[in-house]
Motif scaffolding. Structure first.
Motif, PDB file in Angstrom:
ATOM      1  N   ILE A 188      12.229 -82.125 -21.618  1.00  0.00           N
ATOM      2  CA  ILE A 188      13.318 -82.167 -20.399  1.00  0.00           C
ATOM      3  C   ILE A 188      14.448 -83.186 -20.582  1.00  0.00           C
ATOM      4  O   ILE A 188      14.090 -84.410 -20.665  1.00  0.00           O
ATOM      5  CB  ILE A 188      12.913 -82.097 -19.040  1.00  0.00           C
ATOM      6  CG1 ILE A 188      11.886 -80.726 -18.756  1.00  0.00           C
ATOM      7  CG2 ILE A 188      14.164 -81.836 -18.032  1.00  0.00           C
ATOM      8  CD1 ILE A 188      12.462 -79.598 -19.061  1.00  0.00           C
ATOM      9  N   ASP A 189      15.779 -82.727 -20.761  1.00  0.00           N
ATOM     10  CA  ASP A 189      16.821 -83.851 -20.846  1.00  0.00           C
ATOM     11  C   ASP A 189      17.822 -83.540 -19.563  1.00  0.00           C
ATOM     12  O   ASP A 189      17.659 -82.580 -19.001  1.00  0.00           O
ATOM     13  CB  ASP A 189      17.762 -83.540 -22.118  1.00  0.00           C
ATOM     14  CG  ASP A 189      16.724 -83.965 -23.409  1.00  0.00           C
ATOM     15  OD1 ASP A 189      16.154 -85.035 -23.452  1.00  0.00           O
ATOM     16  OD2 ASP A 189      17.220 -83.351 -24.421  1.00  0.00           O
ATOM     17  N   LEU A 192      14.446 -74.815  -6.412  1.00  0.00           N
ATOM     18  CA  LEU A 192      13.514 -75.777  -6.135  1.00  0.00           C
ATOM     19  C   LEU A 192      13.516 -75.989  -4.422  1.00  0.00           C
ATOM     20  O   LEU A 192      12.244 -75.935  -3.905  1.00  0.00           O
ATOM     21  CB  LEU A 192      13.384 -77.076  -6.798  1.00  0.00           C
ATOM     22  CG  LEU A 192      12.287 -77.908  -6.469  1.00  0.00           C
ATOM     23  CD1 LEU A 192      10.874 -77.567  -6.772  1.00  0.00           C
ATOM     24  CD2 LEU A 192      12.537 -79.246  -7.362  1.00  0.00           C
ATOM     25  N   GLU A 193      14.422 -76.205  -3.761  1.00  0.00           N
ATOM     26  CA  GLU A 193      14.261 -76.556  -2.553  1.00  0.00           C
ATOM     27  C   GLU A 193      13.872 -75.407  -1.766  1.00  0.00           C
ATOM     28  O   GLU A 193      13.396 -75.625  -0.603  1.00  0.00           O
ATOM     29  CB  GLU A 193      15.948 -76.968  -2.001  1.00  0.00           C
ATOM     30  CG  GLU A 193      16.256 -78.279  -2.492  1.00  0.00           C
ATOM     31  CD  GLU A 193      15.592 -79.330  -2.216  1.00  0.00           C
ATOM     32  OE1 GLU A 193      15.110 -79.557  -1.162  1.00  0.00           O
ATOM     33  OE2 GLU A 193      15.155 -80.231  -3.380  1.00  0.00           O
ATOM     34  N   ASP A 252       5.380 -81.757  -6.380  1.00  0.00           N
ATOM     35  CA  ASP A 252       5.642 -83.151  -6.597  1.00  0.00           C
ATOM     36  C   ASP A 252       6.091 -83.301  -7.911  1.00  0.00           C
ATOM     37  O   ASP A 252       7.226 -83.902  -8.174  1.00  0.00           O
ATOM     38  CB  ASP A 252       4.472 -84.038  -6.326  1.00  0.00           C
ATOM     39  CG  ASP A 252       4.181 -83.985  -4.824  1.00  0.00           C
ATOM     40  OD1 ASP A 252       4.971 -83.469  -3.844  1.00  0.00           O
ATOM     41  OD2 ASP A 252       2.988 -84.376  -4.243  1.00  0.00           O
ATOM     42  N   LEU A 253       5.501 -82.644  -8.940  1.00  0.00           N
ATOM     43  CA  LEU A 253       6.036 -83.041 -10.447  1.00  0.00           C
ATOM     44  C   LEU A 253       7.456 -82.338 -10.595  1.00  0.00           C
ATOM     45  O   LEU A 253       8.337 -83.074 -11.307  1.00  0.00           O
ATOM     46  CB  LEU A 253       5.105 -82.299 -11.348  1.00  0.00           C
ATOM     47  CG  LEU A 253       3.485 -83.038 -11.509  1.00  0.00           C
ATOM     48  CD1 LEU A 253       2.830 -81.961 -12.194  1.00  0.00           C
ATOM     49  CD2 LEU A 253       3.978 -84.044 -12.275  1.00  0.00           C
ATOM     50  N   LEU A 254       7.811 -81.228 -10.124  1.00  0.00           N
ATOM     51  CA  LEU A 254       9.022 -80.470 -10.219  1.00  0.00           C
ATOM     52  C   LEU A 254      10.037 -81.410  -9.570  1.00  0.00           C
ATOM     53  O   LEU A 254      11.186 -81.670  -9.978  1.00  0.00           O
ATOM     54  CB  LEU A 254       8.980 -79.300  -9.858  1.00  0.00           C
ATOM     55  CG  LEU A 254       8.172 -78.042 -10.651  1.00  0.00           C
ATOM     56  CD1 LEU A 254       7.865 -76.801  -9.864  1.00  0.00           C
ATOM     57  CD2 LEU A 254       8.591 -77.900 -11.952  1.00  0.00           C
ATOM     58  N   ASP A 255       9.792 -81.890  -8.017  1.00  0.00           N
ATOM     59  CA  ASP A 255      10.714 -82.708  -7.449  1.00  0.00           C
ATOM     60  C   ASP A 255      10.920 -83.713  -8.445  1.00  0.00           C
ATOM     61  O   ASP A 255      12.362 -84.066  -8.338  1.00  0.00           O
ATOM     62  CB  ASP A 255      10.250 -82.962  -6.269  1.00  0.00           C
ATOM     63  CG  ASP A 255      11.160 -83.532  -5.421  1.00  0.00           C
ATOM     64  OD1 ASP A 255      12.189 -82.841  -5.279  1.00  0.00           O
ATOM     65  OD2 ASP A 255      10.888 -84.472  -4.763  1.00  0.00           O
ATOM     66  N   SER A 312      13.170 -82.982 -11.131  1.00  0.00           N
ATOM     67  CA  SER A 312      14.661 -82.931 -10.641  1.00  0.00           C
ATOM     68  C   SER A 312      15.523 -84.185 -10.384  1.00  0.00           C
ATOM     69  O   SER A 312      16.545 -84.249 -10.806  1.00  0.00           O
ATOM     70  CB  SER A 312      14.682 -82.150  -9.423  1.00  0.00           C
ATOM     71  OG  SER A 312      15.949 -81.759  -8.823  1.00  0.00           O
ATOM     72  N   ARG A 313      14.457 -84.985  -9.909  1.00  0.00           N
ATOM     73  CA  ARG A 313      15.411 -86.210  -9.383  1.00  0.00           C
ATOM     74  C   ARG A 313      15.394 -87.300 -10.503  1.00  0.00           C
ATOM     75  O   ARG A 313      16.602 -87.610 -10.936  1.00  0.00           O
ATOM     76  CB  ARG A 313      14.774 -87.076  -8.277  1.00  0.00           C
ATOM     77  CG  ARG A 313      14.850 -86.530  -6.953  1.00  0.00           C
ATOM     78  CD  ARG A 313      14.235 -87.159  -5.680  1.00  0.00           C
ATOM     79  NE  ARG A 313      12.600 -86.945  -5.825  1.00  0.00           N
ATOM     80  CZ  ARG A 313      11.835 -87.897  -6.268  1.00  0.00           C
ATOM     81  NH1 ARG A 313      12.282 -89.176  -6.582  1.00  0.00           N
ATOM     82  NH2 ARG A 313      10.560 -87.772  -6.284  1.00  0.00           N
ATOM     83  N   THR A 314      14.510 -87.356 -11.368  1.00  0.00           N
ATOM     84  CA  THR A 314      14.549 -88.362 -12.439  1.00  0.00           C
ATOM     85  C   THR A 314      15.113 -88.113 -13.805  1.00  0.00           C
ATOM     86  O   THR A 314      15.691 -88.849 -14.459  1.00  0.00           O
ATOM     87  CB  THR A 314      13.128 -89.174 -12.457  1.00  0.00           C
ATOM     88  OG1 THR A 314      12.482 -87.981 -13.262  1.00  0.00           O
ATOM     89  CG2 THR A 314      12.646 -89.725 -11.637  1.00  0.00           C
ATOM     90  N   LYS A 315      14.916 -86.680 -14.022  1.00  0.00           N
ATOM     91  CA  LYS A 315      15.683 -86.210 -15.351  1.00  0.00           C
ATOM     92  C   LYS A 315      16.939 -85.549 -15.123  1.00  0.00           C
ATOM     93  O   LYS A 315      17.492 -85.026 -16.014  1.00  0.00           O
ATOM     94  CB  LYS A 315      14.558 -85.225 -15.928  1.00  0.00           C
ATOM     95  CG  LYS A 315      13.402 -85.753 -16.427  1.00  0.00           C
ATOM     96  CD  LYS A 315      13.291 -86.719 -17.609  1.00  0.00           C
ATOM     97  CE  LYS A 315      11.856 -87.137 -18.303  1.00  0.00           C
ATOM     98  NZ  LYS A 315      12.204 -87.296 -19.573  1.00  0.00           N
ATOM     99  N   ALA A 316      17.260 -85.371 -13.827  1.00  0.00           N
ATOM    100  CA  ALA A 316      18.635 -84.798 -13.503  1.00  0.00           C
ATOM    101  C   ALA A 316      18.596 -83.386 -14.152  1.00  0.00           C
ATOM    102  O   ALA A 316      19.585 -82.685 -14.470  1.00  0.00           O
ATOM    103  CB  ALA A 316      19.755 -85.670 -13.859  1.00  0.00           C
ATOM    104  N   ALA A 317      17.427 -82.737 -13.826  1.00  0.00           N
ATOM    105  CA  ALA A 317      17.466 -81.376 -14.509  1.00  0.00           C
ATOM    106  C   ALA A 317      17.378 -80.310 -13.123  1.00  0.00           C
ATOM    107  O   ALA A 317      16.924 -80.691 -12.058  1.00  0.00           O
ATOM    108  CB  ALA A 317      16.186 -81.187 -15.063  1.00  0.00           C
TER     109      ALA A 317
END
Length: 135
Positions: free
Chosen positions: A29-30, A63-64, A85-88, A91-96
């Motif tokens: 993921i980028d 996701l929300e 949790d992994l997806l959240d 979403s936050r750290t990888k801006a995906a």
């Protein structure tokens, strides 16, 4: 930075699909990518939304919304906190952007449908615990 990609992850909440999710987040993921978590449920399951979306699968669920237990139940899923949790975090750290898509029927057919319908650039699946020779 290149063009944003569409990356699918087959999810059945098994240990190997969770490992595939972790691997995808860490290695594939980028920023800006669209991550589609694909669930394929048995055609015998009978959630209320199945009647409406049986042929095409559910709409893309952000996701929300997917974190809401009532939304998951509407599609016949029992949410897994570790996966959410992994997806959240991704979403936050990888801006995906993370969405879910639910299908009903034969997993092999529906995963192929998903790749075609959503024009995924890649689809990551767990190995079901099989070694390289048995796969």
């Amino acid at each position: 930075m290149g063009k944003a990609r569409k990356v699918g992850i087959g999810m059945d909440y098994s240990p190997t699909s969770k490992s595939a999710l972790r691997w995808t987040i860490e290695n594939l993921i980028d920023p800006g990518d669209l991550v589609v978590v694909v669930h394929v449920l048995s055609s015998k399951s009978d959630p209320t939304s199945k009647k409406l979306f049986e042929d095409t699968g559910s709409p893309l669920v952000p996701l929300e919304e997917f974190k809401d237990i009532n939304v998951c139940k509407k599609y016949g899923l029992i949410p897994d906190t570790e996966v959410l949790d992994l997806l959240d975090t991704a979403s936050r750290t990888k801006a995906a952007k993370v969405v879910a898509k639910i299908y009903w029927g034969d997993a092999r057919e529906k995963l192929c449908d998903c790749v075609q319908d959503l024009k995924l650039d890649s689809l990551v699946l767990g190995s079901r615990g099989l070694g390289a020779i048995k796969r």
